[in-house]
Scaffold this active site. Structure first.
Site, PDB file in Angstrom:
ATOM      1  N   PHE A  14       0.827  -1.208   0.000  1.00 25.48           N
ATOM      2  CA  PHE A  14       0.000   0.000   0.000  1.00 25.48           C
ATOM      3  C   PHE A  14       0.862   1.260   0.000  1.00 25.48           C
ATOM      4  O   PHE A  14       0.571   2.229  -0.710  1.00 25.48           O
ATOM      5  CB  PHE A  14      -0.916   0.009   1.219  1.00 25.48           C
ATOM      6  CG  PHE A  14      -2.017  -0.992   1.120  1.00 25.48           C
ATOM      7  CD1 PHE A  14      -3.152  -0.730   0.379  1.00 25.48           C
ATOM      8  CD2 PHE A  14      -1.925  -2.229   1.755  1.00 25.48           C
ATOM      9  CE1 PHE A  14      -4.170  -1.655   0.271  1.00 25.48           C
ATOM     10  CE2 PHE A  14      -2.934  -3.161   1.664  1.00 25.48           C
ATOM     11  CZ  PHE A  14      -4.058  -2.874   0.915  1.00 25.48           C
ATOM     12  N   VAL A  79      15.360  -7.299  -2.128  1.00 25.01           N
ATOM     13  CA  VAL A  79      16.446  -6.443  -1.624  1.00 25.01           C
ATOM     14  C   VAL A  79      17.073  -7.108  -0.403  1.00 25.01           C
ATOM     15  O   VAL A  79      16.372  -7.652   0.461  1.00 25.01           O
ATOM     16  CB  VAL A  79      15.895  -5.037  -1.287  1.00 25.01           C
ATOM     17  CG1 VAL A  79      16.916  -4.221  -0.514  1.00 25.01           C
ATOM     18  CG2 VAL A  79      15.507  -4.322  -2.571  1.00 25.01           C
ATOM     19  N   GLU A 170     -11.777 -11.954  12.582  1.00 23.85           N
ATOM     20  CA  GLU A 170     -12.307 -12.291  11.255  1.00 23.85           C
ATOM     21  C   GLU A 170     -12.079 -13.768  10.945  1.00 23.85           C
ATOM     22  O   GLU A 170     -12.965 -14.451  10.429  1.00 23.85           O
ATOM     23  CB  GLU A 170     -11.653 -11.386  10.196  1.00 23.85           C
ATOM     24  CG  GLU A 170     -12.217  -9.975  10.268  1.00 23.85           C
ATOM     25  CD  GLU A 170     -11.424  -8.904   9.515  1.00 23.85           C
ATOM     26  OE1 GLU A 170     -11.850  -7.745   9.544  1.00 23.85           O
ATOM     27  OE2 GLU A 170     -10.387  -9.230   8.910  1.00 23.85           O
TER      28      GLU A 170
HETATM   29  C1  LIG Z   1      -4.292 -10.520   7.429  1.00 23.64           C
HETATM   30  C2  LIG Z   1      -4.227  -9.024   7.449  1.00 23.64           C
HETATM   31  C3  LIG Z   1      -5.403  -8.282   7.503  1.00 23.64           C
HETATM   32  C4  LIG Z   1      -5.367  -6.901   7.498  1.00 23.64           C
HETATM   33  N1  LIG Z   1      -6.547  -6.202   7.534  1.00 23.64           N
HETATM   34  C5  LIG Z   1      -6.521  -4.865   7.436  1.00 23.64           C
HETATM   35  C6  LIG Z   1      -7.749  -4.120   7.361  1.00 23.64           C
HETATM   36  O1  LIG Z   1      -8.836  -4.700   7.401  1.00 23.64           O
HETATM   37  N2  LIG Z   1      -7.665  -2.768   7.224  1.00 23.64           N
HETATM   38  C7  LIG Z   1      -6.453  -2.121   7.159  1.00 23.64           C
HETATM   39  O2  LIG Z   1      -6.431  -0.906   6.989  1.00 23.64           O
HETATM   40  N3  LIG Z   1      -5.292  -2.788   7.262  1.00 23.64           N
HETATM   41  C8  LIG Z   1      -5.292  -4.144   7.391  1.00 23.64           C
HETATM   42  N4  LIG Z   1      -4.113  -4.837   7.462  1.00 23.64           N
HETATM   43  C9  LIG Z   1      -2.850  -4.082   7.549  1.00 23.64           C
HETATM   44  C10 LIG Z   1      -2.408  -3.591   6.190  1.00 23.64           C
HETATM   45  O3  LIG Z   1      -2.502  -4.627   5.247  1.00 23.64           O
HETATM   46  C11 LIG Z   1      -0.990  -3.079   6.310  1.00 23.64           C
HETATM   47  O4  LIG Z   1      -0.978  -2.026   7.236  1.00 23.64           O
HETATM   48  C12 LIG Z   1      -0.463  -2.585   4.984  1.00 23.64           C
HETATM   49  O5  LIG Z   1      -0.387  -3.671   4.087  1.00 23.64           O
HETATM   50  C13 LIG Z   1       0.910  -1.962   5.153  1.00 23.64           C
HETATM   51  O6  LIG Z   1       1.357  -1.539   3.899  1.00 23.64           O
HETATM   52  P1  LIG Z   1       2.918  -1.551   3.564  1.00 23.64           P
HETATM   53  O7  LIG Z   1       3.031  -0.997   2.182  1.00 23.64           O
HETATM   54  O8  LIG Z   1       3.677  -0.938   4.641  1.00 23.64           O
HETATM   55  O9  LIG Z   1       3.340  -3.088   3.561  1.00 23.64           O
HETATM   56  P2  LIG Z   1       2.818  -4.277   2.669  1.00 23.64           P
HETATM   57  O10 LIG Z   1       1.475  -3.996   2.114  1.00 23.64           O
HETATM   58  O11 LIG Z   1       2.991  -5.490   3.500  1.00 23.64           O
HETATM   59  O12 LIG Z   1       3.836  -4.310   1.445  1.00 23.64           O
HETATM   60  C14 LIG Z   1       5.189  -4.637   1.609  1.00 23.64           C
HETATM   61  C15 LIG Z   1       5.748  -5.022   0.249  1.00 23.64           C
HETATM   62  O13 LIG Z   1       7.153  -5.114   0.350  1.00 23.64           O
HETATM   63  C16 LIG Z   1       7.601  -6.258  -0.338  1.00 23.64           C
HETATM   64  N5  LIG Z   1       8.877  -6.651   0.273  1.00 23.64           N
HETATM   65  C17 LIG Z   1       9.106  -6.994   1.554  1.00 23.64           C
HETATM   66  N6  LIG Z   1      10.409  -7.249   1.753  1.00 23.64           N
HETATM   67  C18 LIG Z   1      11.014  -7.061   0.565  1.00 23.64           C
HETATM   68  C19 LIG Z   1      12.371  -7.182   0.128  1.00 23.64           C
HETATM   69  N7  LIG Z   1      13.361  -7.526   0.963  1.00 23.64           N
HETATM   70  N8  LIG Z   1      12.648  -6.933  -1.166  1.00 23.64           N
HETATM   71  C20 LIG Z   1      11.663  -6.580  -2.042  1.00 23.64           C
HETATM   72  N9  LIG Z   1      10.365  -6.456  -1.677  1.00 23.64           N
HETATM   73  C21 LIG Z   1      10.049  -6.686  -0.392  1.00 23.64           C
HETATM   74  C22 LIG Z   1       6.496  -7.273  -0.129  1.00 23.64           C
HETATM   75  O14 LIG Z   1       6.518  -8.286  -1.116  1.00 23.64           O
HETATM   76  C23 LIG Z   1       5.248  -6.382  -0.220  1.00 23.64           C
HETATM   77  O15 LIG Z   1       4.772  -6.294  -1.527  1.00 23.64           O
HETATM   78  C24 LIG Z   1      -4.120  -6.232   7.462  1.00 23.64           C
HETATM   79  C25 LIG Z   1      -2.928  -6.962   7.409  1.00 23.64           C
HETATM   80  C26 LIG Z   1      -2.986  -8.354   7.402  1.00 23.64           C
HETATM   81  C27 LIG Z   1      -1.700  -9.151   7.333  1.00 23.64           C
END
Ligand SMILES: Cc1cc2nc3c(=O)[nH]c(=O)nc-3n(C[C@H](O)[C@H](O)[C@H](O)COP(=O)(O)OP(=O)(O)OC[C@H]3O[C@@H](n4cnc5c(N)ncnc54)[C@H](O)[C@@H]3O)c2cc1C
Length: 422
Positions: A14, A79, A170
């Site tokens: 996200f 990475v 959930e």
């Molecule tokens: C089961 C579950 C249910 C959830 N329900 C909700 C909800 O109902 N409402 C809500 O608002 N939030 C919810 N969340 C939380 C929300 O999904 C996270 O807050 C959000 O995804 C965070 O976004 P982000 O971009 O920080 O990380 P992420 O969306 O986790 O993205 C991280 C990205 O980095 C990539 N990555 C990681 N390490 C590396 C690396 N070393 N090299 C290259 N790429 C890498 C991964 O592949 C991934 O694509 C939920 C989370 C989970 C696990």
């Protein structure tokens, strides 16, 4: 393009995706690196784990999302480290130099020092996790149907979900609905409605980030679905056959971990200061104090709000941080003064318990039951990436609502089909 600044973004979740899109019109070359070739809508993972949706419905190829953004190059690779001195990101696809770096690598589940439980109590973070949990749940009913041993049968029909946050609630509600409604007439020996679903929460309340009234309502709704809610129920041991909750041993072949998260190891790559959950402590503009050209956002970052609290690990918060980091970079490129510090806008929090049952807290007003459930559906449908996904998920939900069917009851393994062993 020669002479243009390079913005490297690690992670197309996200936060990273929002940052990349916000730089769409900027005079920079954007490089978006992810170890997966798809963006995953994690909030609906539990529906994949409980056979309501299939993985492709909640994921979208990153290349297709950014197809029209000509200044963005997608790199599939992991990475491994960062050389902040030389401004180079190192990974499985070699070295990628940057002028500005945005780290958005998310979080993973944490077992609080009990790494040995990982094999017995899978967590839910990826598509692989969700399909493995789906396999475990559906296989448990098959084993229960086939065994002659009463105690073993009940152990297969006992499901324990550890952690009373939104994901745990959930999962527990969905397993109860799957067992007691969708599978009700499909077995000959076992009675799926004899399934026990236990939700174990170490604290005094489930959904403790919600107002007490909503948390109590969610508990009631879960109990009406037949879920046993064990608050003050810390887990002290977990094996392949049982789990110990508040000193009580429960025979259970399926335990699901929804009790905690730890940030990705990005803090170690950068030698940056971290909090207890491994999140990188960032400044008010989401950059690192020692490296103002490196931004850490989303679940990997510990971002303090004006009132001293930390920004929650939610999808909207990650998106807001992604947009903000892009704005800071634009200001720097244009030589403008820095924008005002990052301010998180709370859009509300929701959790669904099951059919017609959800709770929602929008600060100024709260709701529960059918209205909250409808709102939850809209809020989780609209942000899905891709019209096709939105359409197909909406159709599946309407179908499931009227038939109580779960369309994706597939037991799949990584083994060749003839080797498949439940
Ligand atoms: C089961 C579950 C249910 C959830 N329900 C909700 C909800 O109902 N409402 C809500 O608002 N939030 C919810 N969340 C939380 C929300 O999904 C996270 O807050 C959000 O995804 C965070 O976004 P982000 O971009 O920080 O990380 P992420 O969306 O986790 O993205 C991280 C990205 O980095 C990539 N990555 C990681 N390490 C590396 C690396 N070393 N090299 C290259 N790429 C890498 C991964 O592949 C991934 O694509 C939920 C989370 C989970 C696990």
């Amino acid at each position: 393009m020669a002479g243009r600044k390079r913005v490297v973004i690690v992670g197309a979740g996200f936060a990273g995706l929002a940052a990349a899109k916000s730089l769409r019109a900027a005079p920079v070359d954007v490089f978006l690196i992810d170890r997966r070739n798809y963006h995953l809508f994690q909030p609906l993972l539990y529906q994949v784990a409980t056979a309501a949706l299939s993985p492709a419905q909640i994921a979208q190829p990153i290349r297709s999302i950014l197809r029209r953004q000509k200044n963005c190059t997608v790199i599939l690779g992991e990475v491994i480290s960062i050389d902040a001195g030389a401004r180079i990101v190192k990974g499985t696809r070699g070295e990628v130099p940057y002028d500005y770096l945005i780290i958005a690598t998310g979080a993973k589940h944490a077992y609080f020092g009990h790494e040995d439980w990982r094999g017995f109590a899978p967590g839910l973070k990826s598509i692989e996790d969700a399909t493995a949990i789906r396999q475990k749940i559906l296989s448990a009913f098959e084993h229960a149907e086939n065994t002659q041993d009463d105690a073993e049968r009940q152990a297969f029909m006992n499901f324990v979900v550890v952690g009373g946050g939104p994901t745990g609630v959930e999962m527990a509600g969905a397993i109860a609905e799957l067992a007691k409604q969708s599978l009700r007439n499909d077995f000959r020996k076992i009675m799926p409605d004899k399934t026990r679903v236990i939700l174990a929460e170490a604290g005094a309340n489930i959904l403790n980030a919600f107002p007490e009234k909503l948390s109590a309502r969610a508990r009631r709704d879960l109990e009406n679905l037949g879920v046993e809610v064990m608050t003050n129920g810390a887990v002290s041991d977990c094996t392949a056959d049982s789990v110990v909750i508040a000193g009580q041993t429960i025979a259970a072949k399926t335990v699901i971990w929804a009790a905690g998260v730890k940030a990705s190891p990005a803090g170690d790559w950068l030698g940056a200061e971290k909090d207890r959950a491994g999140r990188v402590l960032v400044t008010a503009d989401l950059s690192l104090a020692a490296h103002p050209d490196i931004f850490v956002i989303g679940d990997t970052a510990a971002i303090k709000t004006a009132d001293g609290r930390f920004v929650p690990g939610l999808a909207p918060a990650a998106q807001q941080a992604g947009k903000y980091a892009a704005t800071v970079i634009l200001h720097k490129l244009e030589g403008k003064p820095a924008p005002a510090p990052f301010a998180y806008k709370n859009l509300g929090t929701m959790a669904t318990i099951g059919r017609n049952k959800a709770i929602a807290d929008f600060g100024s007003f709260t709701c529960s039951g059918f209205i909250a459930w409808l709102l939850w559906g809209c809020v989780h449908l609209l942000p899905l990436v891709g019209f096709r996904n939105r359409f197909v998920v909406a159709c599946d939900w309407v179908w499931a609502y009227f038939t109580r069917e779960r369309g994706v009851r597939l037991i799949t393994t990584n083994a060749r089909s003839e080797d498949t062993d439940l």
